[in-house]
Design an enzyme around this catalytic site. Structure first.
Site, PDB file in Angstrom:
ATOM      1  N   PHE A  49      27.612  40.183  49.363  1.00 31.64           N
ATOM      2  CA  PHE A  49      27.850  39.662  48.606  1.00 31.64           C
ATOM      3  C   PHE A  49      28.850  38.279  48.511  1.00 31.64           C
ATOM      4  O   PHE A  49      29.827  37.606  47.791  1.00 31.64           O
ATOM      5  CB  PHE A  49      29.419  40.490  47.129  1.00 31.64           C
ATOM      6  N   HIS A 108      42.823  38.967  41.645  1.00 29.65           N
ATOM      7  CA  HIS A 108      42.914  39.346  43.008  1.00 29.65           C
ATOM      8  C   HIS A 108      43.969  39.538  43.124  1.00 29.65           C
ATOM      9  O   HIS A 108      45.589  38.880  42.502  1.00 29.65           O
ATOM     10  CB  HIS A 108      42.497  38.711  44.105  1.00 29.65           C
ATOM     11  N   ARG A 164      41.815  43.393  34.438  1.00 30.69           N
ATOM     12  CA  ARG A 164      40.384  43.544  34.993  1.00 30.69           C
ATOM     13  C   ARG A 164      39.838  44.292  33.997  1.00 30.69           C
ATOM     14  O   ARG A 164      38.606  44.332  33.096  1.00 30.69           O
ATOM     15  CB  ARG A 164      40.029  43.708  36.115  1.00 30.69           C
ATOM     16  N   ASN A 221      36.493  38.911  38.636  1.00 35.79           N
ATOM     17  CA  ASN A 221      36.849  39.588  38.289  1.00 35.79           C
ATOM     18  C   ASN A 221      38.288  39.384  37.358  1.00 35.79           C
ATOM     19  O   ASN A 221      39.090  40.231  37.889  1.00 35.79           O
ATOM     20  CB  ASN A 221      37.091  41.214  39.083  1.00 35.79           C
ATOM     21  N   ARG A 281      48.777  45.608  41.469  1.00 35.72           N
ATOM     22  CA  ARG A 281      47.577  46.558  42.276  1.00 35.72           C
ATOM     23  C   ARG A 281      47.432  47.377  40.597  1.00 35.72           C
ATOM     24  O   ARG A 281      45.864  47.714  40.370  1.00 35.72           O
ATOM     25  CB  ARG A 281      47.437  47.250  42.980  1.00 35.72           C
ATOM     26  N   GLU A 285      47.922  36.755  53.158  1.00 37.04           N
ATOM     27  CA  GLU A 285      47.657  35.816  51.972  1.00 37.04           C
ATOM     28  C   GLU A 285      48.645  35.033  51.370  1.00 37.04           C
ATOM     29  O   GLU A 285      48.320  34.513  51.378  1.00 37.04           O
ATOM     30  CB  GLU A 285      47.139  36.976  50.956  1.00 37.04           C
ATOM     31  N   TYR A 324      39.337  35.134  52.278  1.00 33.88           N
ATOM     32  CA  TYR A 324      38.089  36.107  52.113  1.00 33.88           C
ATOM     33  C   TYR A 324      37.394  36.478  53.418  1.00 33.88           C
ATOM     34  O   TYR A 324      36.406  37.328  53.870  1.00 33.88           O
ATOM     35  CB  TYR A 324      37.141  35.957  51.207  1.00 33.88           C
ATOM     36  N   THR A 346      38.836  46.998  41.399  1.00 33.95           N
ATOM     37  CA  THR A 346      38.618  45.511  41.477  1.00 33.95           C
ATOM     38  C   THR A 346      37.048  45.971  40.360  1.00 33.95           C
ATOM     39  O   THR A 346      36.432  45.149  40.544  1.00 33.95           O
ATOM     40  CB  THR A 346      37.653  46.095  42.842  1.00 33.95           C
ATOM     41  N   LYS A 373      41.885  34.032  38.556  1.00 35.68           N
ATOM     42  CA  LYS A 373      40.185  33.529  39.237  1.00 35.68           C
ATOM     43  C   LYS A 373      39.691  32.228  38.242  1.00 35.68           C
ATOM     44  O   LYS A 373      40.344  32.353  37.350  1.00 35.68           O
ATOM     45  CB  LYS A 373      39.638  34.573  39.476  1.00 35.68           C
TER      46      LYS A 373
HETATM   47  P1  CMP Z   1      39.187  40.872  45.069  1.00 37.69           P
HETATM   48  O1  CMP Z   1      40.226  42.096  44.714  1.00 37.69           O
HETATM   49  O2  CMP Z   1      39.370  39.118  45.340  1.00 37.69           O
HETATM   50  O3  CMP Z   1      38.775  41.035  46.573  1.00 37.69           O
HETATM   51  C1  CMP Z   1      37.319  40.181  46.984  1.00 37.69           C
HETATM   52  C2  CMP Z   1      36.007  40.416  46.560  1.00 37.69           C
HETATM   53  O4  CMP Z   1      35.098  40.510  46.323  1.00 37.69           O
HETATM   54  C3  CMP Z   1      36.464  40.994  45.562  1.00 37.69           C
HETATM   55  O5  CMP Z   1      37.758  41.192  44.183  1.00 37.69           O
HETATM   56  C4  CMP Z   1      35.636  40.897  44.131  1.00 37.69           C
HETATM   57  O6  CMP Z   1      35.035  39.978  43.581  1.00 37.69           O
HETATM   58  C5  CMP Z   1      34.524  40.761  45.371  1.00 37.69           C
HETATM   59  N1  CMP Z   1      33.113  41.404  45.335  1.00 37.69           N
HETATM   60  C6  CMP Z   1      32.076  41.432  44.874  1.00 37.69           C
HETATM   61  N2  CMP Z   1      31.191  41.984  45.350  1.00 37.69           N
HETATM   62  C7  CMP Z   1      32.497  43.567  45.891  1.00 37.69           C
HETATM   63  C8  CMP Z   1      31.776  44.777  46.345  1.00 37.69           C
HETATM   64  N3  CMP Z   1      30.540  45.031  46.670  1.00 37.69           N
HETATM   65  N4  CMP Z   1      33.110  44.847  46.966  1.00 37.69           N
HETATM   66  C9  CMP Z   1      33.840  44.281  47.105  1.00 37.69           C
HETATM   67  N5  CMP Z   1      34.473  42.884  46.617  1.00 37.69           N
HETATM   68  C10 CMP Z   1      33.026  42.685  45.974  1.00 37.69           C
END
Ligand code: CMP
Length: 150
Positions: free
Chosen positions: A57, A115, A102, A112, A85, A126, A49, A91, A9
């Protein structure tokens, strides 16, 4: 060999972590079989997304993901989805285990660092969102780790 999608990211790109993050994947015997460096558009963020559009968010997530370039990757190897993962960690960086990407480099839930696909269906979706079949290279990765510094 299983394939998964992963992304470095914008915050991790700007922190100079592209090489170190990809090295962690390669050290786990995953091969980079497709790679791109792209600054996401708003349409990219809404398409990629799609399941999160409308969530509270999402605006902050889209603003961040379109703020600078990110690295899109297809990684291949045994249990690639679960491996990536595990290497990425939770996350929410506050819940990420020591040793994960992370834990080391995420600064918030939004920023974070990385992804990755969360299952076979999302991996297929994806990967095809970012790459045409001819941009994904099948090759037999040789295990050169004994000769490398990784
Ligand atoms: P990612 O794995 O890229 O998938 C969705 C992204 O949304 C997640 O990582 C986070 O960076 C972002 N995000 C922000 N807030 C939330 C939340 N409350 N729950 C899940 N994802 C979130």
């Amino acid at each position: 060999m299983e394939k998964t999608f992963a992304m470095v990211k914008p915050n991790a790109v700007q922190a100079g972590l592209v090489g170190r993050i990809i090295a962690r994947y390669e050290s786990a015997r995953l091969s980079v079989v497709a790679i791109r460096f792209k600054k996401m558009t708003q349409a990219d963020a809404e398409g990629f997304y799609a399941e999160h559009v409308g969530k509270p968010f999402f605006p902050e997530l889209a603003k961040f993901m379109t703020s600078g370039p990110s690295v899109q990757l297809v990684l291949a190897g045994e249990d690639a989805i679960a491996k990536v993962r595990a290497l990425n960690g939770a996350t929410n960086p506050a819940k990420a285990e020591p040793g994960t990407i992370r834990y080391d480099w995420a600064t918030s839930m939004t920023e974070n660092a990385v992804h990755s696909s969360d299952g076979p269906e999302s991996a297929a979706r994806e990967i095809s969102f970012w790459f045409k079949p001819e941009e994904i290279f099948e090759y037999a990765a040789q295990d050169q780790r004994a000769k490398s510094v990784l």
